[in-house]
Each structure stands twice: as structure tokens, then as C-alpha cells.
Design a protein around this motif. Structure first.
Motif, PDB file in Angstrom:
ATOM      1  N   GLU A 522     -23.224   6.969   5.960  1.00  0.00           N
ATOM      2  CA  GLU A 522     -23.273   8.050   4.978  1.00  0.00           C
ATOM      3  C   GLU A 522     -23.782   9.356   5.618  1.00  0.00           C
ATOM      4  OE1 GLU A 522     -21.905   7.704   2.034  1.00  0.00           O
ATOM      5  OE2 GLU A 522     -21.483   5.622   2.584  1.00  0.00           O
ATOM      6  N   LYS A 525     -20.909  10.862   7.489  1.00  0.00           N
ATOM      7  CA  LYS A 525     -19.990  11.484   6.525  1.00  0.00           C
ATOM      8  C   LYS A 525     -20.517  12.844   6.078  1.00  0.00           C
ATOM      9  CE  LYS A 525     -18.841   9.031   3.031  1.00  0.00           C
ATOM     10  NZ  LYS A 525     -19.030   8.025   1.960  1.00  0.00           N
ATOM     11  N   GLY A 526     -21.829  12.926   5.836  1.00  0.00           N
ATOM     12  CA  GLY A 526     -22.424  14.198   5.426  1.00  0.00           C
ATOM     13  C   GLY A 526     -22.344  15.240   6.526  1.00  0.00           C
ATOM     14  N   ALA A 529     -18.628  16.422   6.953  1.00  0.00           N
ATOM     15  CA  ALA A 529     -17.877  16.748   5.728  1.00  0.00           C
ATOM     16  C   ALA A 529     -17.049  18.016   5.922  1.00  0.00           C
ATOM     17  CB  ALA A 529     -18.847  16.910   4.557  1.00  0.00           C
ATOM     18  N   HIS A 530     -17.645  19.039   6.531  1.00  0.00           N
ATOM     19  CA  HIS A 530     -16.911  20.297   6.764  1.00  0.00           C
ATOM     20  C   HIS A 530     -15.728  20.040   7.708  1.00  0.00           C
ATOM     21  CE1 HIS A 530     -16.337  24.642   7.465  1.00  0.00           C
ATOM     22  NE2 HIS A 530     -16.157  24.310   8.730  1.00  0.00           N
ATOM     23  N   MET A 532     -14.131  17.244   8.169  1.00  0.00           N
ATOM     24  CA  MET A 532     -13.105  16.466   7.455  1.00  0.00           C
ATOM     25  C   MET A 532     -12.249  17.382   6.576  1.00  0.00           C
ATOM     26  SD  MET A 532     -13.168  13.096   8.011  1.00  0.00           S
ATOM     27  CE  MET A 532     -12.785  12.198   6.513  1.00  0.00           C
ATOM     28  N   THR A 533     -12.909  18.323   5.889  1.00  0.00           N
ATOM     29  CA  THR A 533     -12.174  19.261   5.033  1.00  0.00           C
ATOM     30  C   THR A 533     -11.211  20.100   5.869  1.00  0.00           C
ATOM     31  OG1 THR A 533     -14.063  19.370   3.518  1.00  0.00           O
ATOM     32  CG2 THR A 533     -12.430  21.142   3.377  1.00  0.00           C
ATOM     33  N   SER A 575     -14.662   8.420   0.588  1.00  0.00           N
ATOM     34  CA  SER A 575     -14.929   9.595   1.424  1.00  0.00           C
ATOM     35  C   SER A 575     -15.924  10.550   0.766  1.00  0.00           C
ATOM     36  CB  SER A 575     -13.627  10.346   1.719  1.00  0.00           C
ATOM     37  OG  SER A 575     -13.037  10.780   0.508  1.00  0.00           O
ATOM     38  N   VAL A 577     -19.255  12.342  -0.315  1.00  0.00           N
ATOM     39  CA  VAL A 577     -20.587  12.500   0.260  1.00  0.00           C
ATOM     40  C   VAL A 577     -21.586  12.478  -0.890  1.00  0.00           C
ATOM     41  CG1 VAL A 577     -22.127  14.006   1.567  1.00  0.00           C
ATOM     42  CG2 VAL A 577     -19.718  13.826   2.216  1.00  0.00           C
ATOM     43  N   GLU A 582     -26.176  14.955   1.559  1.00  0.00           N
ATOM     44  CA  GLU A 582     -25.575  16.293   1.618  1.00  0.00           C
ATOM     45  C   GLU A 582     -26.450  17.206   2.463  1.00  0.00           C
ATOM     46  OE1 GLU A 582     -24.838  17.981  -2.176  1.00  0.00           O
ATOM     47  OE2 GLU A 582     -23.180  16.623  -2.665  1.00  0.00           O
ATOM     48  N   VAL A 625     -16.033   7.489  10.246  1.00  0.00           N
ATOM     49  CA  VAL A 625     -15.793   8.464   9.173  1.00  0.00           C
ATOM     50  C   VAL A 625     -14.332   8.492   8.724  1.00  0.00           C
ATOM     51  CG1 VAL A 625     -17.751   9.917   9.795  1.00  0.00           C
ATOM     52  CG2 VAL A 625     -15.528  10.386  10.797  1.00  0.00           C
TER      53      VAL A 625
END
Length: 763
Positions: A522, A525-526, A529-530, A532-533, A575, A577, A582, A625
Motif C-alpha cells: 500500500e 501504491k501511495g 500514485a502520481h 501510475m496516473t 489500485s 490508494v 496517501e 504496483v
């Protein structure tokens, strides 16, 4: 320069890691300030009359900063972030090329007036790079020296610019997909060496450029200087001699002896005839290179001399060092004057018109009056003393109590830094870290979000640590160090995937309370996150441009083909977060890691643009991820025996061993006992392989206590449920305690855990 492992993928041993590490560095709220000592300074004075002057600072926090200078203020206008360890020195080559060197064994080039993007990484050193020297008039020549005893002379323009368009390696290949990062080298240039700090990617440069090597040092090099034309180079270090070279060929011309300890600072006059040296023997020496001898020695300091700066005419020298003092010395008359005293050792000084910038082991930079254009003005104030020529003479004067009074009490102004973290403790819950900084302030950090959740101010670190002690046992899934002045959190596979918690314990909404959450997964993933976007946006735009249908997963074949990988069933296609993971967008953390090519790099997580792939990230990070796949982990189960308390008439539930997740709470064991007592289930409900049916918690070895039982609704028998207590070593256990905690704090034996139960009558 301490022999300490870098924040990159190298530890304190020479044994290489099996897999690459991912580190994230937690930044304080004010990212415009340094958070560790300032190792180097340089001033850029633009030729345009009305243009702003700039100060560049390089820090032990791994970054450089550019400061726009006003009359009595300085504003941070850019942060140069790519080095993964201390920045040790920086010089300006030509009009607008900034060159820096680091304990990460690299040199990096930057455009002085850019937004902080690294233009090239130069790798040739096998150990920490400690010092640089530039030729004022020959704007392309820069020399570098380091702890490996190596001295290299670089033609910066040739090192950065392709030799020809027909080269096999393109500019994109050299950047390895990280725009402005440390990855500037082609795969074809990789060759393995043995290095004292485990960086095994040692390369010749892009497009085949190799610097000139000045060979001769047998020990570490700490100081370099070059004359204006780039025709003379001097070097010094732990061999206690000043070596003189022709930088055009790398050949030795002479060796000057006189110092009795490490040479830490060197200066050459513009013609290259005179050389000044500062040493850990506390002496400053003036050498005539034409006569090949020392013509003056100055006993000004009482401890190591670490920094020197001369007036343009080479008539006076400003010196600072370990004795916290900044002195001005007339090289002809031998008069010395104490300009100011600091609270921290002085690491470097830089003259700027009539003032001088002073960098120390503190994170702040100070500007002091210096009368650089006419230093004789200062001597007219009085208070000077005559510098002796023996090192003990100055120390004796100091012991006799006749230390001169400083000319200045306060600097013109200060560029403040953030206090560096100097002490830390990972708390038992494995999510919080307690820190103490140089100002004595104690803070509590949450590493899964990268934020300070409590600032306790100036309190006792040890007392606060005792107050926050919890009796919980969670596996150590990360390590921490404060080498960069801030918290660097290290994740190494597979250890980092060993810690799990129930979603209810993390207050995650939208997930069943008994879902197990892997903390490292996790957190990754946090952090990404940017990225991944950005990656999804690029995939969509590329697919629409090509008219393709996206397949979803496009990680490399290597990652997909691993047979030793398990899919995290609870997390499939998950997926999202969650709030406890965060990361702050105000104080954004930076990532330090490396992939299959190009060596370690550092970048803010919000600066990742989605182009980074397995060449830049460790494969296990991407597999986690992108594919929800975790590497095999150690056994996350806890084996235990469950018996009635001595003298109890209650039936014996099972024979043999039970097994359950380590994070299982005791109230689940209570439920298990009640179910067996009240329902009195026949033994044939046990599967032939000795495990309970999936409805009671999954296929676990021996008899198993499920963590998925009793999730929803009350059954009729539960309204009449008896009261059951669980004990260990005759100590009553709280229902919220986990099996791992009981084993660590109450059982305290290597053998399988033994729990006892008893029914409380009349409740």
C-alpha cells in the motif's frame, strides 16, 4: 568524510544486494531550505549589469539550491535534485554550466539558470568524489578527485555533447527515460568493478568520452585547485603532500612536502606560480611553485583548516575550519585578524564583492562583511596579531587565554535552513518514527504517509519514546537512516512485504474489516500514485493515436515470467490508494532507486512523468504496483496449542497444533472456543487434510483458526454465548492483542505458543 553507506542501494558491507532497493526521503514542509550541513558554495555573477546574482549551495541533504541574491535577502529559485548522497563540491564551468560531485561517486552537470534538471551524469570514480576544480578562462576544463585516490580531468563540453550524429547511442538512450535524472549512460558502456560502496555500474561516458586520469595518488584526495588557463593542477589529501600536475596530459610535475596531516584546501593564483594550502595540522602554507618550496607558513588556526578563499590579487587569504573561526591574513606582513566565530565548523567560504559567504556543518548559510576589495581597511581597526610559523604557537596562545576578539558579532544576513534530524527511533507499531533534530525538537512521523503527525517541541527524546511504547509486535518491514538530515526510509525485498494489518486496525473504510493489508504494498501504491496516473494518461493517448486497444498490463516479460511470485488475492485489481497511505502533496517525498540500467537516481514523486519503466525501477516494485504480485515471504502464520486451564472441567477442543495468521486477535480465538463449546461441532467437519473448511478461515496447516469467521450478523446461539477468557503464562490476555504480540511480550519462548482458555460462569 565519513565512510558511511549511501542512501542509495549500498550498505556498509561490500556484499552486493540480491535485488535493488527503493528508498524514499521524507521532506519537511518548507522544501526551499536545506536540511543538512552545507558542503560547498559558488557565486555566479552575470555579465548583464541589471541581472540578478546567484549563489549556489550544495548540501549533505543530497541537493543543490540556487539563491537569487538581493541587497539583504536571498530567495530559493531552484532545487537541483538528482544526487543520491551528500553533495561534496560544486564549481561553475563557463557561463552557465554547474558541475557538482557527490558521495554517490558521480559528477553531474546542470544548466545554472534552468529549473533544476540534470543534463548529464559522469561516472568514472570508484569511490566518493570529494572535490572539484575549474579553470576560470578555459571554461570547459574541470578536475575531480575522490577517496579512491583518483584524479580525473574532464572536458565538460566533450563529455556532455555527442561526438557525432552517427553515434550508436542516442541522447534518449543515455537519459534512460528519466528526464534530468542521474541516468545518463548507455548500456553498452557498463562494466563491473569492485567498489568500496557497492556501486557496480562503472562506465565510460556516453559517446565514448573518457576523461584524462592523473595517476599517482595512493590515498584519498580531499583538495584540488587549477590556474585560470587550465595549464596547472594541484591536489592534496591524506598523503600530506601537494602534488602538481599538467592537466592536459595527466603527468606529474612535482611533489611538495611540508604538511604533517591531511591537506583539506588548496588555492592557486591566476598565473599558477603561487599555491596556498590548508591542512588538518592547523597550518596554512604558501608555496612558490617556481622554486618548488614553501616560502611562508602561517599558524593562525588552533585546529584543522578546511576552507580558503583569496582576494583577486592573492595578497590576503580568508580561512576557516574546525575551530569555528574565520580569519583574514595578510600574506606579506603575516598580520591576522579574527573576523567572526561560528557555532559550527566552517566547511567552505566564497568571496562575493565586499562580503564573504560562509558554509558550515549547519544547514544555514551566512553572509559576513569582508572588505574583499580592500581588506586593509579591516586591519586599520586594530586587534590583529602576527601569525606564527609553528603550529603549536597558535595553540599555546589560545591556551593562555589571549584569544583575539572578533571584528564582527553578527552576519549581514542569513539564509536559514531546517534543523537536521540527528536521532530517530522506529516505534513498535512499525508505522511511526520518533525523531529529534539539531534544535532539540522532537517529532512523530507517519512513514506510510510521509508526514509529521505530532510536533512535541523541545522535550526529552527518551521520555517521549517510553510514553509512546506500545506492546504490539509487527515485523520490521523497513529500515531508516538520517544521513541526509531527513528520514530516508529503505524498502528491501522480500523483507518489506512481511508486515500485514487488518483494514479495521488501519481505519480503512470501504474494505471488509478482516481484509489483510500489506503495509509495503500500500505504501508503494501511495508513493507511485502520481506515476501510475501519468502512465495511464500516456497509454491512453498513445493507444488513441495508434488506434490500438489497450491490453492493460504491459510490464516486461521478465517481471511476468517470475515463477517465485504469489498474487495477493485480497488486492487483485485494487489500485485505490487508501487514506493511511496517501502521501502529502505539500511536503512531497523523493524516491531514490535504480533499475536495470543507468545507476541510482533521485526524484520527487510528483516529478515522475510515467515514462519510467524497468530500466529505472526495480522489477519487484513494478510487479507489486502493476500486477498486485508479491514475492514469497517468510511464514506469516503462528502455530500454537490451545488447552483448558488447569483444573477446568471444560472439554479439550482439539488435539495437536493450531495455526493462524500472526496478526489474528485474541477475540477471534475466543470466538473459536465458544463455537466449539456451544455448537459442539462433530470432528467430521474437519477436512481430510487436517484443516478447517474455508468458511472458517481458509486452508491452513494443521487445525486452523480462521480470521474470516463471525464477520456479519448474530446467530441465535450467540445471544446466549458464555464468557471465555484466554490466558498465556497465567496472564489474562486482552481481546485486542494479536498472536504475534502475545508470543513476543508474554510467551517469550522459541517453542510453539501455548494458550489456555477458561469459561467464566454466571455471566
Amino acid at each position: 568524510m565519513h565512510r558511511v553507506g549511501s542512501a542509495g542501494n549500498n550498505g556498509n558491507s561490500n556484499r552486493p544486494r540480491k535485488e535493488k532497493r527503493l528508498t524514499y526521503v521524507l521532506n519537511d514542509i518548507d522544501d526551499t531550505k536545506h536540511c543538512a550541513g552545507i558542503n560547498c558554495l559558488d557565486v555566479l555573477k552575470l555579465s548583464v549589469s541589471d541581472a540578478c546574482n546567484y549563489l549556489f549551495t550544495g548540501s549533505r541533504d543530497g541537493t543543490l539550491k540556487r539563491w537569487a541574491l538581493g541587497e539583504d535577502a536571498a530567495t530559493c529559485s531552484a532545487t537541483f535534485e538528482s544526487h543520491v548522497d551528500w553533495v561534496n563540491d560544486t564549481v561553475i564551468a563557463g557561463d552557465n554550466t554547474l558541475v557538482s560531485c557527490s558521495s554517490d561517486t558521480t559528477l553531474k552537470t546542470w544548466n545554472c539558470l534552468s529549473d533544476g534538471t540534470c543534463t548529464r551524469t559522469l561516472r568514472q570514480h570508484s569511490d566518493y568524489v570529494t572535490c572539484l576544480a575549474a579553470a576560470e578562462k578555459n571554461t570547459n576544463v574541470v578536475a575531480s578527485g575522490g577517496l579512491g585516490g583518483e584524479v580525473f580531468v574532464w572536458d565538460i563540453e566533450a563529455a556532455v555533447t555527442p561526438l557525432s550524429k552517427s553515434s550508436d547511442v542516442t541522447e534518449d538512450d543515455c537519459s534512460n527515460g528519466i528526464n534530468g535524472s542521474a541516468n545518463s549512460l548507455p548500456i553498452s558502456g557498463l562494466r563491473t568493478i569492485s567498489s568500496s560502496n557497492c556501486i557496480t555500474a562503472h562506465t565510460t561516458q556516453c559517446h565514448g568520452y573518457v576523461p584524462i586520469a592523473a595517476k599517482g595518488h595512493k590515498e584519498s584526495v580531499y583538495a584540488l585547485a587549477m590556474n585560470d588557463n587550465g595549464t596547472l593542477l594541484v591536489s592534496g589529501g591524506t598523503e600530506k603532500v601537494v602534488r602538481v600536475w599538467d592537466p592536459r596530459t595527466g603527468s606529474k610535475t612535482m611533489k611538495l612536502r611540508g604538511h604533517t596531516d591531511n591537506i583539506r584546501a588548496l588555492l592557486l593564483d591566476s598565473t599558477g606560480r603561487y599555491c596556498l594550502s590548508g591542512s588538518s595540522d592547523s597550518m596554512i602554507r604558501l608555496w612558490d611553485l617556481g622554486q618548488q618550496r614553501c616560502v611562508h607558513s602561517y599558524a593562525v588556526h588552533t585546529d584543522s583548516v578546511w576552507a580558503l578563499a583569496s582576494t583577486p590579487t592573492f595578497s590576503h587569504v580568508y580561512s576557516g575550519g574546525r575551530d569555528l573561526s574565520l580569519y583574514l591574513t595578510d600574506l606579506t606582513t603575516r598580520e591576522s585578524l579574527l573576523l567572526c566565530t561560528k557555532e559550527h565548523p566552517i566547511l567552505q567560504v566564497a568571496l562575493h564583492d565586499d562580503s564573504i559567504w560562509v558554509a558550515t556543518t549547519d544547514s544555514s548559510v551566512h553572509r559576513w562583511s569582508a572588505e574583499g576589495r580592500n581588506p586593509q581597511k579591516l586591519f586599520q581597526r586594530g586587534g590583529s596579531f602576527l601569525a606564527g610559523n609553528l603550529s603549536f604557537s597558535r595553540a599555546r596562545v589560545s591556551l593562555e587565554g589571549s584569544t583575539p576578539a572578533p571584528v564582527y558579532k553578527e552576519p549581514i544576513f542569513t539564509i536559514p535552513g531546517t534543523p537536521a534530524i540527528v536521532q530517530h527511533e522506529i516505534l513498535n507499531n512499525r508505522r511511526h518514527v520518533l525523531t529529534k533534530d539539531t534544535a532539540g525538537s522532537v517529532k512523530l512521523w507517519e512513514v506510510t504517509r510521509g508526514v509529521v503527525i505530532e510536533d512535541y517541541g523541545q522535550v526529552s527524546f527518551d521520555e517521549k519514546k517510553e510514553q509512546l511504547l506500545e506492546m504490539v509486535s509487527i515485523p520490521a518491514w523497513f529500515t531508516v537512516d538520517t544521513r541526509l538530515g531527513s528520514l530516508s526510509v529503505h524498502l528491501d525485498t522480500p523483507q518489506c512485504f512481511s508486515a500485514e494489518m487488518y483494514s479495521a486496525d488501519l481505519n480503512i473504510t470501504g474494505k471488509p474489516e478482516d481484509d489483510k493489508v500489506n503495509l509495503a504494498r500500500e505504501t508503494l501504491k501511495g508513493l507511485l500514485a502520481h506515476w501510475m496516473t501519468k502512465r495511464r494518461q500516456r497509454s491512453v493517448s498513445q493507444a488513441s493515436a495508434n488506434g490500438d486497444v489497450l491490453s492493460g498490463k504491459d510490464i516486461t516479460a521478465r517481471s511476468l515470467a517470475h515463477s517465485r511470485i504469489e498474487v495477493d488475492g485480497n488486492a487483485e485489481n485494487d489500485s485505490m490508494v487508501y487514506l493511511p497511505f496517501e502521501f502529502s502533496t505539500v511536503s512531497t517525498p523523493s524516491i531514490i532507486t535504480e533499475g536495470s540500467q543507468g545507476g541510482p537516481w533521485r526524484k520527487k514523486i510528483t516529478d515522475l512523468d510515467g515514462t519510467e519503466d524497468e530500466k529505472d525501477f526495480p522489477w519487484w516494485v513494478l510487479d507489486c504496483v502493476l500486477n498486485n504480485r508479491l514475492p514469497p515471504r517468510e511464514n506469516t502464520k503462528c502455530s500454537f496449542h490451545l488447552h483448558p486451564c488447569e483444573g477446568s472441567a471444560v472439554q479439550i477442543l482439539t488435539q495437536g497444533k493450531l495455526s493462524a495468521p500472526r496478526i489474528l486477535r485474541i477475540h477471534k480465538v475466543v470466538n473459536y472456543v465458544i463455537e466449539k463449546l456451544v455448537l459442539d461441532k462433530p470432528i467430521d467437519s474437519v477436512n481430510t487434510d487436517g484443516t478447517f473448511a474455508p468458511g472458517l478461515g481458509g486452508q491452513l496447516q494443521h487445525s486452523a483458526v480462521g480470521d474470516g469467521s463471525f464477520r456479519s450478523g448474530l446467530k441465535s446461539w450467540q445471544k446466549l454465548r458464555p464468557s471465555v477468557e484466554i490466558l498465556c503464562n497465567n496472564q489474562l490476555l486482552s481481546p485486542d492483542t494479536s498472536l504475534a504480540t502475545v508470543r513476543a511480550y508474554i510467551w517469550k519462548k522459541p517453542e510453539d505458543l501455548v494458550l489456555n482458555y477458561r469459561v467464566i460462569q454466571g455471566r
